[in-house]
Design a protein around this motif. Structure first.
Motif, mmCIF file in Angstrom:
data_model
loop_
_atom_site.group_PDB
_atom_site.id
_atom_site.type_symbol
_atom_site.label_atom_id
_atom_site.label_comp_id
_atom_site.label_asym_id
_atom_site.label_seq_id
_atom_site.Cartn_x
_atom_site.Cartn_y
_atom_site.Cartn_z
ATOM 1 N N LEU A 204 0.859 -1.198 0.000
ATOM 2 C CA LEU A 204 0.000 0.000 0.000
ATOM 3 C C LEU A 204 0.889 1.239 0.000
ATOM 4 O O LEU A 204 1.951 1.250 0.617
ATOM 5 N N PRO A 205 0.434 2.296 -0.697
ATOM 6 C CA PRO A 205 1.309 3.471 -0.798
ATOM 7 C C PRO A 205 1.494 4.187 0.538
ATOM 8 O O PRO A 205 0.576 4.263 1.339
ATOM 9 N N GLY A 206 2.699 4.687 0.742
ATOM 10 C CA GLY A 206 3.014 5.482 1.926
ATOM 11 C C GLY A 206 3.739 6.739 1.495
ATOM 12 O O GLY A 206 3.966 6.952 0.302
ATOM 13 N N PRO A 207 4.087 7.593 2.446
ATOM 14 C CA PRO A 207 4.776 8.840 2.101
ATOM 15 C C PRO A 207 6.230 8.574 1.700
ATOM 16 O O PRO A 207 6.778 7.526 2.015
ATOM 17 N N THR A 208 6.828 9.521 1.012
ATOM 18 C CA THR A 208 8.255 9.413 0.685
ATOM 19 C C THR A 208 9.056 9.676 1.958
ATOM 20 O O THR A 208 8.799 10.663 2.640
ATOM 21 N N PRO A 209 9.977 8.786 2.291
ATOM 22 C CA PRO A 209 10.745 8.994 3.523
ATOM 23 C C PRO A 209 11.565 10.284 3.452
ATOM 24 O O PRO A 209 12.035 10.667 2.376
ATOM 25 N N ARG A 210 11.683 10.948 4.582
ATOM 26 C CA ARG A 210 12.448 12.189 4.629
ATOM 27 C C ARG A 210 13.477 12.033 5.758
ATOM 28 O O ARG A 210 13.185 12.291 6.916
ATOM 29 N N PRO A 211 14.680 11.555 5.415
ATOM 30 C CA PRO A 211 15.682 11.304 6.463
ATOM 31 C C PRO A 211 16.082 12.601 7.172
ATOM 32 O O PRO A 211 16.117 13.665 6.558
ATOM 33 N N LEU A 212 16.359 12.493 8.463
ATOM 34 C CA LEU A 212 16.742 13.672 9.246
ATOM 35 C C LEU A 212 18.262 13.775 9.325
ATOM 36 O O LEU A 212 18.961 12.767 9.364
ATOM 37 N N GLY A 213 18.778 14.989 9.357
ATOM 38 C CA GLY A 213 20.194 15.202 9.629
ATOM 39 C C GLY A 213 20.475 14.945 11.099
ATOM 40 O O GLY A 213 19.542 14.787 11.893
ATOM 41 N N ASP A 214 21.759 14.896 11.461
ATOM 42 C CA ASP A 214 22.137 14.544 12.831
ATOM 43 C C ASP A 214 21.509 15.453 13.884
ATOM 44 O O ASP A 214 20.999 14.990 14.898
ATOM 45 N N GLU A 215 21.577 16.745 13.627
ATOM 46 C CA GLU A 215 21.044 17.686 14.617
ATOM 47 C C GLU A 215 19.534 17.581 14.729
ATOM 48 O O GLU A 215 18.977 17.598 15.824
ATOM 49 N N GLU A 216 18.911 17.457 13.560
ATOM 50 C CA GLU A 216 17.453 17.307 13.518
ATOM 51 C C GLU A 216 17.035 16.025 14.260
ATOM 52 O O GLU A 216 16.034 16.010 14.980
ATOM 53 N N ALA A 217 17.825 14.967 14.060
ATOM 54 C CA ALA A 217 17.515 13.689 14.703
ATOM 55 C C ALA A 217 17.618 13.820 16.221
ATOM 56 O O ALA A 217 16.769 13.306 16.960
ATOM 57 N N ALA A 218 18.635 14.510 16.694
ATOM 58 C CA ALA A 218 18.810 14.685 18.142
ATOM 59 C C ALA A 218 17.652 15.506 18.721
ATOM 60 O O ALA A 218 17.127 15.212 19.798
ATOM 61 N N ARG A 219 17.239 16.518 17.978
ATOM 62 C CA ARG A 219 16.114 17.351 18.398
ATOM 63 C C ARG A 219 14.834 16.510 18.426
ATOM 64 O O ARG A 219 14.038 16.585 19.367
ATOM 65 N N PHE A 220 14.679 15.668 17.403
ATOM 66 C CA PHE A 220 13.505 14.791 17.336
ATOM 67 C C PHE A 220 13.482 13.829 18.533
ATOM 68 O O PHE A 220 12.437 13.596 19.140
ATOM 69 N N ALA A 221 14.651 13.282 18.882
ATOM 70 C CA ALA A 221 14.722 12.349 20.015
ATOM 71 C C ALA A 221 14.248 13.038 21.296
ATOM 72 O O ALA A 221 13.527 12.444 22.109
ATOM 73 N N ASP A 222 14.622 14.295 21.486
ATOM 74 C CA ASP A 222 14.146 15.035 22.667
ATOM 75 C C ASP A 222 12.631 15.214 22.633
ATOM 76 O O ASP A 222 11.953 15.110 23.656
ATOM 77 N N GLN A 223 12.124 15.464 21.431
ATOM 78 C CA GLN A 223 10.660 15.617 21.301
ATOM 79 C C GLN A 223 9.944 14.308 21.627
ATOM 80 O O GLN A 223 8.872 14.314 22.237
ATOM 81 N N VAL A 224 10.566 13.193 21.226
ATOM 82 C CA VAL A 224 9.953 11.891 21.503
ATOM 83 C C VAL A 224 9.905 11.649 23.011
ATOM 84 O O VAL A 224 8.924 11.115 23.542
ATOM 85 N N GLU A 225 10.938 12.076 23.712
ATOM 86 C CA GLU A 225 10.920 11.938 25.179
ATOM 87 C C GLU A 225 9.728 12.694 25.768
ATOM 88 O O GLU A 225 9.026 12.197 26.655
ATOM 89 N N GLN A 226 9.492 13.900 25.268
ATOM 90 C CA GLN A 226 8.352 14.703 25.739
ATOM 91 C C GLN A 226 7.026 14.003 25.416
ATOM 92 O O GLN A 226 6.126 13.942 26.254
ATOM 93 N N ALA A 227 6.944 13.485 24.193
ATOM 94 C CA ALA A 227 5.707 12.810 23.764
ATOM 95 C C ALA A 227 5.464 11.564 24.613
ATOM 96 O O ALA A 227 4.326 11.275 25.012
ATOM 97 N N LEU A 228 6.540 10.842 24.896
ATOM 98 C CA LEU A 228 6.414 9.619 25.701
ATOM 99 C C LEU A 228 5.950 9.975 27.113
ATOM 100 O O LEU A 228 5.043 9.335 27.657
#
Ligand code: NBP
Length: 478
Positions: free
Chosen positions: A303-327
């Protein structure tokens, strides 16, 4: 008899519980349907304390001091009834039968009622912490009469886990099935906790592009903060583990089909009956069942899904912090829902459960033990009539501080096509509770249109029906 307590059913749980009592200085009568297990216990561990082995039911009962206290630790369901039928005729009024298995609380209520007629106290006890807990100190959730707790409580307090401040992790939960009910909700919350952690892992893997080893490291960092908990700790261990046979991360060689024994499902079934929205627990149960539908998944893979959009290192680290907040925010919501269910069960069955005491005894010895539970206890200590955990000032502030990141993560999951039903359901619950107006008004309008189910008005008392098929005038129906 000289034994202060007896244990019948000496598989792993019963054996470890008997050893725990003996190690704490109690004389323990031990019995098992198949006598070989009793002999194995004595041969293997007889020197750990004072055991009185019994081959027959009569011998077992005779070994107990009065009033007798005997714990049944057999497979839940029919085996428990079989054992009660075997022992009840040998007992006297005032004796206490304790069921430490994972019984459904409705069975516990029935058994308690039946045995009460014979003057026997039946105590359904939720025991969490698996075999290690049973041996070294579980979290223990006893129901049954207050009188029975007077006789049983001191023994349970001795063998229970101790919270960091030294408090034993057991207390009288409430009459009849209250203990098994609370144990059931404990397991439901455990499902939700595990699902949220799994989603955090999945997002760090698929969106941030982290390796399992890197995620283990991230979780270890989280475990030194407000998410400090047994489940985060063991998750890091599992993620850091390498499969010896292939050299692959262990998590990559395990089949991705989650199984369940049923207590999560019970929690949701009962929540439906009580009308309590435990969407986090329900999503966790559904996520496990979805994972097991191999054919459905295979048929849907393209089934079709979105085109993956890989994150750069800094963006990934920022995302990880956001995931902690979401969790963290989602975890507050799932405990809010779980405690709502406990409150609703307590109201429906007149159990008088103290939610702060429940949080207190979950602080050690059980799977969901966490620093967080101290905070929940404190919230109920400050305000015993707290309508919801979200109405606690501190939790409300924390969730307020987390919400921007939480929303960003849920939006990212949708944009990147990575499922996070637990995070999303928690956020929807939060926003629904906050809403000044819900579309439930429209639902009532629809129900009145096709079924004349009537509605209430915001400006007047009474119930009303609009003559949808006629001139659309309104009539008052009650
Ligand atoms: P099991 O659930 O595997 O049950 C085995 C025991 O039940 C054996 O002692 C067996 O006797 C006995 N038994 C059976 Br089966 N049918 C019987 C019958 N008709 N009459 C008498 N005895 C019977 O043991 P477990 O894993 O130690 O768990 C015990 C209870 O604790 C269960 O209710 C379980 O759900 C609960 N629990 C387990 C865990 C865990 O981590 N395993 C955690 C928390 C709670 P035999 O030796 O003669 O066959």
């Amino acid at each position: 008899g000289t034994a202060q307590i007896g244990v019948t059913g000496l598989a792993v749980m019963g054996r470890n519980l008997a050893r725990n009592f003996a190690r704490n200085g109690f004389t323990v009568a031990v019995h098992n349907r198949t006598a070989a297990r009793t002999r194995e216990l004595i041969e293997g561990f007889g020197t750990e304390g004072s055991f009185v082995p019994a081959e027959s039911a009569e011998e077992f009962v005779a070994a107990l001091e009065r009033p007798r206290r005997l714990i049944i630790m057999v497979k839940a369901g029919d085996p428990t009834d079989a054992v009660i039928e075997e022992f009840a005729p040998l007992l006297e009024p005032g004796d206490v039968i304790i069921d430490g298995g994972n019984a459904h609380f409705a069975d516990t209520r029935r058994r308690e009622r039946e045995l009460r007629e014979a003057g026997i106290h039946f105590v359904g006890v939720g025991i969490s912490g698996g075999e290690e807990g049973a041996l070294h100190g579980p979290s223990i959730m006893p129901g049954g009469s207050r009188e029975s707790y007077a006789s049983l409580g001191p023994l349970l307090e001795k063998i229970a886990a101790k919270a960091p401040d030294g408090t034993p992790c057991t207390t009288h939960i409430g009459p009849d099935g209250a203990g098994h009910f609370v144990k059931m909700v404990h397991n439901g919350i455990e499902y939700a906790d595990m699902q949220l952690i799994a989603e955090a892992y999945h997002l760090l893997r698929e969106v941030a592009g982290y390796s399992p080893a890197k995620i283990a490291e991230t979780f270890r960092g989280w475990n030194t903060g407000r998410l400090d908990s047994y489940l985060i700790e063991i998750t890091a261990e599992v993620l850091a583990h390498t499969d010896a046979a292939t050299g692959q991360p262990f998590v990559d060689i395990v089949a991705d089909r989650a199984e369940q024994k049923g207590t999560g499902r019970w929690t949701v079934q009962i929540a439906l009956d009580l009308g309590v929205p435990v969407s986090g627990i329900a999503e966790a149960v559904f996520a496990r069942s979805l994972s097991g539908h191999a054919e459905l998944r295979a048929a849907s893979r393209d089934l079709p899904g979105p085109t993956p959009r890989p994150l750069g290192d800094e963006e990934a680290a920022r995302f990880a912090d956001q995931v902690e907040q979401a969790l963290y925010a989602s975890k507050i919501v799932s405990y809010t829902q779980g405690f709502h269910q406990i409150q609703a069960g307590s109201d429906a069955y007149d159990w008088g459960i103290d939610p702060g005491a429940v949080a207190s005894i979950w602080r050690a010895g059980c799977i969901i033990r966490a620093a967080f539970l101290d905070r929940i206890r404190a919230a109920y200590d400050t305000q015993p009539e707290l309508p919801s955990l979200l109405s606690d000032k501190q939790f409300a502030e924390e969730i307020g501080a987390a919400q921007d990141d939480w929303r960003a993560v849920v939006a990212d999951t949708a944009r990147q096509g990575v499922p996070a039903p637990g995070f999303a359901a928690a956020l929807a619950y939060y926003d629904a509770l906050r809403a000044r107006r819900l579309p439930a008004a429209l639902t009532q309008g629809q129900r009145d249109f096709f079924g004349a189910h009537t509605y209430r008005r915001t400006d007047r008392d009474g119930s009303f029906h609009t003559l949808w098929g006629g001139d659309r005038s309104e009539e008052r129906t009650g």
